[in-house]
Structures are given as C-alpha cells and as structure tokens.
Design a protein around this motif. Sequence first.
Motif, PDB file in Angstrom:
ATOM      1  N   THR A  42      46.018 -39.869  19.444  1.00 49.79           N
ATOM      2  CA  THR A  42      45.590 -39.575  18.073  1.00 49.79           C
ATOM      3  C   THR A  42      46.242 -38.302  17.559  1.00 49.79           C
TER       4      THR A  42
ATOM      5  N   GLY B 221      48.789 -46.124  16.592  1.00 53.54           N
ATOM      6  CA  GLY B 221      47.536 -46.597  16.015  1.00 53.54           C
ATOM      7  C   GLY B 221      47.086 -47.910  16.631  1.00 53.54           C
TER       8      GLY B 221
ATOM      9  N   CYS C 108      53.933 -43.956  14.354  1.00 50.37           N
ATOM     10  CA  CYS C 108      52.524 -43.832  13.947  1.00 50.37           C
ATOM     11  C   CYS C 108      51.821 -45.187  13.998  1.00 50.37           C
TER      12      CYS C 108
ATOM     13  N   CYS D 108      45.638 -47.226  20.105  1.00 48.57           N
ATOM     14  CA  CYS D 108      44.311 -46.607  20.027  1.00 48.57           C
ATOM     15  C   CYS D 108      43.241 -47.626  19.644  1.00 48.57           C
TER      16      CYS D 108
ATOM     17  N   GLU E 233      42.423 -40.594   9.800  1.00 49.78           N
ATOM     18  CA  GLU E 233      42.548 -39.978  11.118  1.00 49.78           C
ATOM     19  C   GLU E 233      41.646 -38.753  11.207  1.00 49.78           C
TER      20      GLU E 233
ATOM     21  N   ASN F  11      49.973 -38.093  16.523  1.00 51.13           N
ATOM     22  CA  ASN F  11      50.313 -38.479  15.151  1.00 51.13           C
ATOM     23  C   ASN F  11      50.413 -37.283  14.217  1.00 51.13           C
TER      24      ASN F  11
ATOM     25  N   THR G 153      38.564 -37.729  13.893  1.00 53.34           N
ATOM     26  CA  THR G 153      38.568 -36.521  14.713  1.00 53.34           C
ATOM     27  C   THR G 153      37.429 -35.583  14.343  1.00 53.34           C
TER      28      THR G 153
ATOM     29  N   ILE H 293      42.872 -41.440  24.259  1.00 51.73           N
ATOM     30  CA  ILE H 293      42.680 -41.624  22.816  1.00 51.73           C
ATOM     31  C   ILE H 293      42.989 -40.331  22.071  1.00 51.73           C
TER      32      ILE H 293
ATOM     33  N   LYS I 241      40.145 -46.443  12.199  1.00 54.59           N
ATOM     34  CA  LYS I 241      41.482 -46.493  12.800  1.00 54.59           C
ATOM     35  C   LYS I 241      42.285 -47.661  12.247  1.00 54.59           C
TER      36      LYS I 241
ATOM     37  N   TYR J  54      39.773 -48.003  21.840  1.00 51.52           N
ATOM     38  CA  TYR J  54      38.436 -47.702  21.327  1.00 51.52           C
ATOM     39  C   TYR J  54      37.372 -48.659  21.867  1.00 51.52           C
TER      40      TYR J  54
END
Length: 712
Positions: A583, A454, A450, A457, A387, A586, A391, A579, A667, A461
């Motif tokens: 993200t 995930g 989580c 996301c 993760e 989490n 980021t 997103i 991811k 993406y």
Amino acid sequence: MSVSGTTFASQDSGAKTMKTTPPFHPKISPSVEAETMAPDPVAADVVVSKTSAHTAAGDLGLTEPDKGQACGWSRFRPACLQCCNNANGVLFFLCMFSFTQGVIVNGLVNVSITSIETRFELPSSNTGIVSASYDIAFVVLALFVTFHAGQGNSKPKWLAFGSFSLGLGALIYSLPHFSTGPYVYGTGQTETCDVGGNSTSQDCSSGDTAGSGLRNYLYVFILGQLLHGVGGTPLYTLGTTFLDENVERSNSWVYIGLFFAASALGPAAGYLIGGQFLNIYTDIDIGRNGSELTEADPRWVGAWWIGFLMCTLLAWSITIPLLGYPKELPGAAEIKANKESEAHAKGGVDVASQPDFGKSWRDFPMAIKILLCNPTFMFVSLAGAFEGFLTSGLATFGPKFVEMQFSQTSGWAAMLCGFVVVPGAAGGNILGGVIMKFFKLKCRGMLRLCIILGGVCLALYLVFLVQCPNIPFAGVTQRYTNGSMDPLVSGLNLSSQCNTDCYCQEEFYTPTCGADGMQYFSPCHAGCTVLTDTDGTKRYDNCTCIWYDSVASLAETLEGKCDSTCGTMPLFLAVFFVIMLLTFANNPLATGATLRVVPDNQRSFALGVQNIVGRLVGVIPGPIITGAILDSACLLWGESCGQTGACLVYDNQHMGYGFLALMLSAKALATILYVMAYVSYKPPPSVGMVKTMTQTTLTRMDSTAEIAVVST
C-alpha cells in the motif's frame, strides 16, 4: 499552408526570379522560405524553449554558485556551509522535518488522547474534533500556500515557516498541563463483592462542576492542532516539489522515497517515546509520583506533555537551517533544462507554460480549472484519496482491532501494530522509490504498477476472514455459569442471582478472568469477596458466580482479560505487513505520476489540490466511517453518569466482516481509478520525436519547393 498553395506561390514568383538566378540554383519564394523556417508551431515552440533552457543553464556558472544561490542568512554566507547547499543537505533537513511532524501529529497526539480525556474530562467526540483539526487547517491553507509559492516565492522560506509553526503548535498543546493545578482523582470503585453493603457510585454532580473549567481547555488543544496543520501544509507539497526540482529525474524518486520513509518512522518514534512517558505520573514536575495508583488503574494519567516540549525544540532547531537555503540550488536550472516534460497532452500545458502565468492571483481560477480539467490528475488524486481512507482508518483503529479480535492488552496491541505498520510503511515508500529508479519508470509505468499492486492487495485483504471466536463473557455472550436460571435480556444482563446482593458498580470496567475460564465485568460481578494482592498480582477467592468443578478448582481468578486460545494472530500480522508494504509502495508511484501529468510550474499547486482532495474524501471521513463499523459490532457499552461511553466488548465475527467489506470497497475503487488514469493519460510527443517530425517536414518542403520551381 497547403502544398498546392505553396506551388502556386512558387509559380508566381518563379517567373520573376528565373532571369537572374542560375538554372540549377533556383531561389525559393518568400512564402516557401517562411514555411521552411517554421514548419510546425508546436514543434518550433518545443525546440526553441528547449534551446533557451539550455542556454540559460549554461550562463549560470555551475562550477561555483553565485551569491544568490549560496547557503546562508542575509550577508552571512560562509564557505563552510556550502557543503550542505545541495540536494543531500535539503533531503536531510526535510527528513528531520517530516520525522518531527510524524512524531507529533501521528504519534504523540494519538498516544496522549486517552490521558487527555481522563485528565480534562473530555468525551471522545471532543477529542475527535481535536484530531481532525490538523486536516481542517491543511484543507483551508493548502491552496493558498501552494499557489503563492508558485508565484516565484522561495520554497525553503515557506518550509522554515512550517517548521516554526509546528514547534509553536506543540508548545501550545502542552500548555494546559502547566496552567492547571495538580491532578486530583476520585475514590476508586468497589472491587470485591460487599454483601449487605451500600451501593457506591460516581458523584456525577461534583464531577460536572469540577470538569466544566477543565473542558474549556479543549479549545487550546484545537489551536495547537491547527498550528500543527499550518506547519504540515508546506511540508508535503512544497517539500516534495523542491526535492524533485533539484535532483535528476532518475534519482528524484529515491529522494522522495527516503523523504516519505522518514515521515513513516516518525509515528513509530512518537508511539515509543510517548508510551514511555505515559509510564511516568503526570505531576512529576511538582514532585508527585502518583504512588497510590498503578499504570493499569483507569484513573492513572501519564506525563503526556513531555514529548511535546521536546518536539518544540526539535522543530525550531530545523527552522534555522531551512531559512538559509536559497530559492534555487546550484545546478537546478541545468537539471530542469534536461528534464523532458511528461505532462498530460491536454492538461493545459499551453496556458500554464506561459512565462507570466501563475504570477498573479488573477490566474488562480484558471490554475484550478486546468487541474480540474486534467482527467489523469483527477483520477490519480481520487485514487490516492481512497488509499488515504484505508490507511487513516487502519492507523486509528488497527490497534483496537488486534486488541479485541485476538484478546490482547491495549499496550501490547499498539506495540504489535507499530512493529508491523511502521516497517511496512517505511519499507513500502523506499521500495516504491527503488523500483522507479531501477526500472526507470515513466508516467505510464508508474500507473501500471499502481494497478498491479492494488490488485494484489485486494486478494490479501481476505486475511480479515481470519477471525477468533469471542471469549465467553458472563452476561454478554452467554449466561452466568452459576446462575443458569437467570434470563438474558437482549443478550445482555450483567446482574444475576449470584451477585444481586453485591451492589456492583457498572461505571468502571475491571475485566476479571474467572477460574472457570469465563470473563467477568469485574470481581464484584463474579461475586468474589476475598482479595489477595501479591507483588502487584490480584487474586480473588470465594467467588459465588463461579462454578468450581474439578478443573476450575485448580485454577485461580485473576484480574485482567482471559487469554485467547486462538493462534491465528501471527498469520494475520504477517499478511497485514505485506498489505502495508504494498500500500505504501504506491506513495512515491502516485506522487511521481502526479508530478508528471501536470505542467512544471503547477506541480506544487497540484500537490496542494491533491492533498485537499485526499483529506476531504479519504483522511477525514476514513476514521469516522471505520469507527462507525466498529460501533456496529459492539456488544457492551460503558456508561458514566447515564451517558454512553466507549465500547468495551465487540463481536469478533461482525467486526471482521465489517472491516473486510470496508477495505475491499475502498481498495477496489482506488484500483479502478488508477485504471481510468492509465487509460485517460495521453503523453506529449517526446523531444526526439519532435525533432524527427521537424526534420521530416523540412525535407518534404524542400522537395516540394524544388518540384514547384522546376515545373514553372
């Protein structure tokens, strides 16, 4: 002891006791009595430790803090300060600390990179080392700080030391401005076509000589960043656990969510404050305003150093109140006693819960082994690392992606990313904390959420498939319009018959939008010979490389990039916000799971180990690999004195596909690791279950004893 063994013992002693004991009140044999008192060692330990914890909490005198738990410095502990001696007060100062850290490390440092490169003639590879120095310091110190703090040392004192180090690092980072002379910039490049003139290029020999001394300031910047890392080490390890230790479990994740939200707001303030200071000329403190230059000039250097001085004072002002907090807040013992352990059943709880464990450095290898052998902890740590990979890469190169993909200026692209990333990050942290409190999630619930976030996301993406076509660029993406007979060599040839006699430089990139809608490297490369500057807007005429048809004759050739006709940017930014929201939601969830799957006295140390894993696997390589993906999509490189510089033009399609593949891979790995953490987690039996098991065992043993005596 088995049931049969108990029966035989009862028979052996029963023959001796039946003579003196009433027939309907048989005396239980010593062996049965011993087994009745301690039927299950594990259950007994849980019950005894829980009882002793409640007793210790009751002896504290929670209605009024004793002298050791009062807020103050040495013997100065006035009553007026005790209103801050609670979790709310700690949260306020920790939020200020994390906000200041975010302003400096993730805001001002990133904003000032370009100015520092120009002012001190540093290549991007060197400034990359400066940026990585923060995480290097964290990796080196995290284990020492977290383990040493776990040996009974005061967490607030470590936090105060971190705040002081952060301020000292900011001060040292600004010193190169004051120890150098005024900024001297060279002569500008030839803007327009000078037919028959002499080619003028950079004086590389004098630049190297002058820059050799300035480049030595690289080590000063590295030292400043190392001190920033020293300051940030206790913040996100000891600060998190200190909050969790002093609030009820049902509220702890709201506090931690606010704490992370403050750290997310810091970069936004850093970009805003730093961006405003960059509009001020760097030597304003000695009375110079750089009136010969404009902010758009590539030689312009803003006052990058002012923000660091301000943050020095802010960080040091936080140091004083943090020094005044006690090792443990009033009521912390009772809160700790009421918390039910959710540590992984095979996570070394039996060893780590020993009273003297962690008090000596001889326990360090065992402490490391306990964490490394805890599969749930390791899976959560690795998932968080991937993760962080995402980021960190997006935070570093997200503005450049928006700038190149949607043809925006660098300043506006940075602001757009700030408007999207910062609210998404702050809102995500708060959202995660609120969800944990509202649904009263335990460890399994946190891991399950989580996984769900995930998966969502992963689908979102796909927004990186939303791409814009490349803007026509003369000599890069297509041939010159007025020089169609010129061959393109390997897709790149900035020289053409229309600008051969102009002697154009290629050291300075001055994007120019032609009247024909095509972008040119500079007005000189467009063959323009006439410049008109009206109210700061530069217009060019008599451009030999531009084919003036009926449409172009109505337009103008202007300095700057051509506007993109692609209208997909709002959609991209909207999905990108979601997103970021999911993200960062989490963050408190993964942190909560981490604190639940390790023994209580290893939580600070566990966060230190987790941060090291996150930086080594995710945060440090994330920007490097993301930058390599961007470099692979480069169509035109800048050059200076024969050395390759930064990329000037990218292939939008290649860039979009590269980002998509990288984001999906990272991811997917993070989500799979959360699934493995969920599967591997084995919660310990709850206190209620232990009590029920104990009562059942006692009842069963009483019945067995009676049967044995009667049969005798």
